[in-house]
Scaffold this active site. Sequence first.
Site, PDB file in Angstrom:
ATOM      1  N   THR A 173      36.912  38.128  47.262  1.00  0.00           N
ATOM      2  CA  THR A 173      36.938  36.677  47.165  1.00  0.00           C
ATOM      3  C   THR A 173      38.327  36.249  46.732  1.00  0.00           C
ATOM      4  O   THR A 173      39.104  37.063  46.244  1.00  0.00           O
ATOM      5  CB  THR A 173      35.876  36.242  46.140  1.00  0.00           C
ATOM      6  OG1 THR A 173      34.594  36.669  46.605  1.00  0.00           O
ATOM      7  CG2 THR A 173      35.848  34.763  45.887  1.00  0.00           C
ATOM      8  N   GLY A 215      31.991  39.228  43.355  1.00  0.00           N
ATOM      9  CA  GLY A 215      30.570  39.527  43.399  1.00  0.00           C
ATOM     10  C   GLY A 215      29.835  39.188  42.118  1.00  0.00           C
ATOM     11  O   GLY A 215      30.010  38.132  41.513  1.00  0.00           O
TER      12      GLY A 215
END
Length: 603
Positions: free
Chosen positions: A407, A490
């Site tokens: 991310t 995550g």
Amino acid sequence: MKPTKLTFAALASMALTAPTLADDHSAEEQKARPVHEQIGAGGRPVGAPWSRSPVHAQHGMAATAHPLATQIALDILKDGGNAVDAAIAANAALGLMEPTGNGIGGDLFAIIYDPKSDQLYGINGSGRSPAGQTLDQLLEKLDGGDSLPPVGPLPVTIPGTVDGWFEMHNRFGQLPMADVLAPTIKYAREGHPVAPIIGHYFERNLRAFEARSNLFDFANARATWFADGAPKAGEIFKNPDLANTLERIAQNGRDEFYKGESARVMVDYLQRQGSAYTLDDFASHRSEWVEPACVGYRNGFELCELPPNGQGFAALQMVNILKNVDLAQWERGSPEVIHYITETKRLAYADVARFYADPDFGAFPMDLLSDAYGKARFDLIDPARATPEFAPGEPKPEPKLEGPGDTTYLTVVDGDGLMVSLIQSNYRGMGGGLTPDGLGFMFQDRGELFSLDPAHPNAYEPNKRPFQTIIPAFVKKNGKPFMTLGLMGGGMQPQGHVQVLINIVDYGMNLQEAGDAARINHDGGRQPTEPLTGPAKDPLGTLNVEPGIPAETIAALEAMGHNVRVVTNGIMFGGYQAIARDPDTGVLTGATEKRKDGQAQGF
């Protein structure tokens, strides 16, 4: 080539056996670790010896995972743009420069503080499953697989980022979108040098994709990023296909991506791979403005997060549990503090696994965020032992819900006090491996997080958003806006948000120290993808810790029943950025992540 049923089943199986992006260093990487790591850090005249100074500025600040993206954000601010313009520009740049973690094939979430209205606004820019595919049809394609695979067409969901950009820009932006996207278009055509950690992630992604490359169409992705192997640090990387795509979006608006030429290319490509997506699915996509929720911790600090389908409320649940114990009575690296954080995370995630899903398909039980529920969950913690397994709670009022990566995070604050906390991702690494013809980006594999249990709130259904891991955060102090905060990675994200908050509130660390300090990452317990009934696959889980956690603490935690593992490479512990704003002086303080390539800078 259209994959067969056997291919889809094999994909699901390979998800458990092929190398994943969450692996530790390989044996080869361990051998290659340089000898100079045996020497320790140098000294500092002020602050913690293992940290560095935060950044201070007055007129504007950006913190991102790439120095060039940070500079682009500052250039936008200096050219008359505001924090929303700058955040979109930085995010576009990161999709080019850090494609190992994000891109326009993924989803976006943001929290925006608007000083004019003195309000927080949340944007949920996540995409849905195909409207014309049922769970039974999906299971038929899986041909016996018990989970969605991490690659190929089945885990693809509609990319929500571009629509998220335009929703934010339509509401708050100042500069034309063409000006906002121009720096990335130029870098995509002319090239940029690859950053060191991003180069490392390129190599990891290539290994993971090649382990499954016979099971999905890897040709376009290979041509776009890996024609000469994985790009290495310092090499000039260009992506002219992405430049063309962004240029069409800049000229024609969001409809280019969801209704225009790009949409037609995406749908044609996906259907050739065996996907059920149609042009109508793309044309009907819309982001959603949502209301952030805030929970008080202590000393006037409140943590604010976005509602499901993301996991942000898990951080609020952790805060509600932990405020029942004074952590500051112990040292930060003590077994007591780490035990309470770990057990709190496990309690929160027992609820995540049961209740967190697309709210359009079932109301979220807001009682999970009450002080009373937090106290009841806290009372389940044994201060001396790790509980073998925590069950989800039974929040009221009824009805009960029946039915359990990689991310980039960035933040920008401008001189007027407009504050943007934004997170964006393709989910697992670069995504699911599929790159539409000539568009220069990879589709996300976020649909891997659907449950296949039809009784589960997070069960796969047509036109549904899967459970999401990516969450931006915001912190208030004494009722006033104080700090943007994010920590990518995550399931690390909620526990990372809480650890940073603890470091600041309970232990007086500055913004940079709060991110540099050694972290823990508990992994395991019941998951949102598992069936509601039956035992969890890994009820106790593993408590991963960084080397900065003392050896005596690790021994004590093991004696308490925790399964502890020391992890040295920093990968699973996320990537942090933050900016705080002094409400009286307007002075900005920024911090960035030593585990990434990023930079916090201002003017």
